[in-house]
Design an enzyme around this catalytic site. Structure first.
Site, PDB file in Angstrom:
ATOM      1  N   LYS A  78       8.213   8.199  -0.424  1.00 18.99           N
ATOM      2  CA  LYS A  78       8.043   6.909   0.249  1.00 18.99           C
ATOM      3  C   LYS A  78       8.644   5.812  -0.624  1.00 18.99           C
ATOM      4  O   LYS A  78       8.507   5.858  -1.852  1.00 18.99           O
ATOM      5  CB  LYS A  78       6.552   6.663   0.508  1.00 18.99           C
ATOM      6  CG  LYS A  78       6.275   5.430   1.362  1.00 18.99           C
ATOM      7  CD  LYS A  78       4.782   5.296   1.661  1.00 18.99           C
ATOM      8  CE  LYS A  78       4.491   4.060   2.505  1.00 18.99           C
ATOM      9  NZ  LYS A  78       3.060   3.885   2.803  1.00 18.99           N
ATOM     10  N   SER A 155       1.950   3.182   7.491  1.00 18.83           N
ATOM     11  CA  SER A 155       3.225   2.656   7.051  1.00 18.83           C
ATOM     12  C   SER A 155       4.184   3.739   6.539  1.00 18.83           C
ATOM     13  O   SER A 155       5.358   3.436   6.355  1.00 18.83           O
ATOM     14  CB  SER A 155       2.996   1.604   5.963  1.00 18.83           C
ATOM     15  OG  SER A 155       2.383   2.186   4.833  1.00 18.83           O
ATOM     16  N   SER A 180      -2.212   4.981   6.009  1.00 18.75           N
ATOM     17  CA  SER A 180      -0.758   5.086   6.135  1.00 18.75           C
ATOM     18  C   SER A 180      -0.182   6.482   6.019  1.00 18.75           C
ATOM     19  O   SER A 180       1.008   6.655   6.236  1.00 18.75           O
ATOM     20  CB  SER A 180      -0.079   4.217   5.090  1.00 18.75           C
ATOM     21  OG  SER A 180       0.047   2.939   5.613  1.00 18.75           O
TER      22      SER A 180
HETATM   23  N1  GLN Z   1      -2.393  -0.322   8.740  1.00 15.04           N
HETATM   24  C1  GLN Z   1      -3.055  -0.612   7.515  1.00 15.04           C
HETATM   25  C2  GLN Z   1      -2.596  -1.937   6.966  1.00 15.04           C
HETATM   26  O1  GLN Z   1      -1.730  -2.534   7.533  1.00 15.04           O
HETATM   27  C3  GLN Z   1      -2.867   0.485   6.514  1.00 15.04           C
HETATM   28  C4  GLN Z   1      -1.558   0.482   5.824  1.00 15.04           C
HETATM   29  C5  GLN Z   1      -1.477   1.387   4.627  1.00 15.04           C
HETATM   30  O2  GLN Z   1      -2.286   2.293   4.462  1.00 15.04           O
HETATM   31  N2  GLN Z   1      -0.520   1.112   3.757  1.00 15.04           N
HETATM   32  O3  GLN Z   1      -3.108  -2.392   5.990  1.00 15.04           O
END
Ligand code: GLN
Length: 481
Positions: A78, A155, A180
């Site tokens: 990532k 994400s 994410s």
């Molecule tokens: N959707 C969540 C956020 O926007 C989780 C994102 C993540 O785990 N990086 O914070």
């Protein structure tokens, strides 16, 4: 999901001489380069580095010195994890051109086990999102391999998208702050595993929210994800929050089925706000487990269902606003012509290079930790967090593993996502946020399909119960297959 050889099957081909590591790497790199034009799962493909390492590994094979759990295996990372010499941006324009001088510990360990890093996968800027649509200026949104009009989830969207799309063996190193890894795994029908907070070192991770960030794995199947996890987990002197507990050989113990497993069905996540077809598909998969001997019991997490989202977003935004303060356009990453005072320059760089969602979170997060408001918001959210953890601990007295849908919906179309308000968007994290806030290990496994789109089932285990959770995931994987 396209089928591919498992990690162990591919390694057999290397050792038997049927395939060289370089040939295999060539294959996946050209696949990634081609598919990227259409699907945008990578921000950067590190083909030179990958081919160079492949040649070294082939030499080791010839000299019969091949070793390592991930020997010769193509691995994507990532974009928010530092890979030495490869542009690493966390999907943000503010870090464009940044090539780290060091590897994140997880990357370093994977490489030490023989992994070949093939590139950096696309994501929401700094992890700020659920659909990988909040990408930084100049970045492209990853598309779902099952339907290009739909999101990969976020994400870690590129990571899951490529894991589903590729015809080659591959494992991903991904990251979760509030879901994410699980969310995109669910939307793309692959297996995503997030370990206990502290199980994998965060050193070299471009942090989103330091008390929440966890590095985990993404793969086509439980065994490959287990191999990745055991390769990267363990204490690290560079991260004082990393845990000292020994790391088990998850991949070898995977097939042992836990006897009389008690699974707690989280009542609140099968009701209001969850697409009926999603909960039915998940329920059917769980029923199959019951016929294999697991005991299903309804449990209730009312506080988590009600306060999970607000507590999470307050903590996450507050911590992210602090973490983002270091990006000023002077030390690394993107820059503009040096003009004006420091404040003027700082403002110009951040205005230009942060995306809309990053700005929203900086503003809200800064507000929540300002003197006079800190007690009412951030500290209150942290207290609520403790209550939510206690509620989980009560639930674990009744069941070893908790189950729910991963996401309340299947992967939505981009045209629908555009119409969501920020609040509606955040509400989509209903089922994934509680385990993340508590720092509990959790997994998303494909439970079946709604039409042509995959549906994810989420399992949550107690602290450091990675092995049990992986074994339970394997049971579901077999039952669903
Ligand atoms: N959707 C969540 C956020 O926007 C989780 C994102 C993540 O785990 N990086 O914070």
């Amino acid at each position: 999901m396209k089928k591919a050889l498992s990690i162990l099957e591919l390694q057999e081909k290397f050792t038997s001489g049927e395939l060289s590591v370089e040939e295999n790497t060539q294959k996946i790199i050209s696949e990634a380069k081609n598919s990227n034009k259409e699907f945008h799962h990578f921000n950067e493909i590190s083909w030179e580095k990958a081919l160079q390492k492949s040649k070294e590994l082939d030499k080791q094979l010839k000299a019969r010195k091949a070793s390592g759990k991930l020997f010769g295996i193509p691995v994507s990372v990532k974009d928010c994890l530092c890979v030495k010499g490869v542009e690493s941006t966390a999907g943000s324009a503010i870090l464009k051109t940044y090539k780290p001088l060091f590897n994140a510990t997880a990357v370093e360990r994977a490489e030490r086990e023989g992994a070949i890093i093939i590139g950096k996968t696309s994501q929401d800027e700094f992890g700020f999102g659920t659909f990988s649509t909040n990408v930084g200026k100049g970045f492209q949104i990853p598309l779902n391999p099952y339907d290009k009009k739909r999101s990969c989830g976020g994400s870690s969207g590129g990571s899951a998208g490529f894991a589903a799309l590729t015809e080659n063996t591959h494992a991903g190193i991904a990251e979760s702050t509030g879901g994410s890894i699980a969310c995109p795994a669910s939307f793309c029908g692959v297996f995503g595993f997030t370990p206990t907070y502290g199980r994998v070192s965060r050193y070299g991770l471009m942090d989103y929210a330091s008390s929440l960030d966890k590095i985990g794995s993404m793969a086509k199947n439980t065994q490959d994800a287990a191999l990745m996890l055991e390769s990267i987990a363990g204490i690290d002197e560079k991260d004082s929050t990393s845990l000292p507990n020994p790391v088990e050989e998850y991949s070898k113990l995977l097939e042992k089925q836990p006897k009389e497993l008690k699974i707690g069905i989280i009542k609140e996540f099968f009701s209001e706000g969850i697409d009926k077809k999603v909960s039915e598909t998940v329920w059917k998969a769980l029923k199959r487990l019951e016929s294999e001997g697991a005991k299903l019991e309804e449990i209730s997490l009312p506080l988590n269902a009600k306060y999970g989202i607000p507590a999470y977003y307050l903590v996450a935004m507050t911590e992210s606003s602090t973490n983002l303060a270091k990006y000023c356009g002077l030390r690394y990453g993107n820059a503009l012509n040096l003009e004006g005072s420091f404040d003027e320059y700082f403002t110009k760089v951040r205005t230009e290079f942060f995306g809309e969602e990053a700005k929203r979170r900086i503003i809200l997060g800064t507000f929540a930790r300002m003197s006079g408001f800190r007690d009412a918001y951030y500290l209150k959210a942290m207290k609520v967090r403790t209550l939510l953890i206690q509620e989980f601990q009560q639930a674990f007295k009744k069941a070893e593993i908790l189950a729910s849908p991963t996401m309340p919906i299947i992967a939505p179309e981009f045209s629908k996502i555009e119409k969501l308000s920020p609040l509606q968007n955040y509400a989509m994290d209903l089922c994934t946020v509680p385990a993340n806030l508590a720092g509990l290990p959790h997994a998303s496994i494909n439970a079946g399909f709604e039409g042509k789109m995959p549906v994810g089932l989420m399992l949550t285990g107690n602290y450091l119960q990675e092995l049990q959770l992986l074994q339970a995931s394997r049971m579901i994987e077999k039952a669903v297959q």
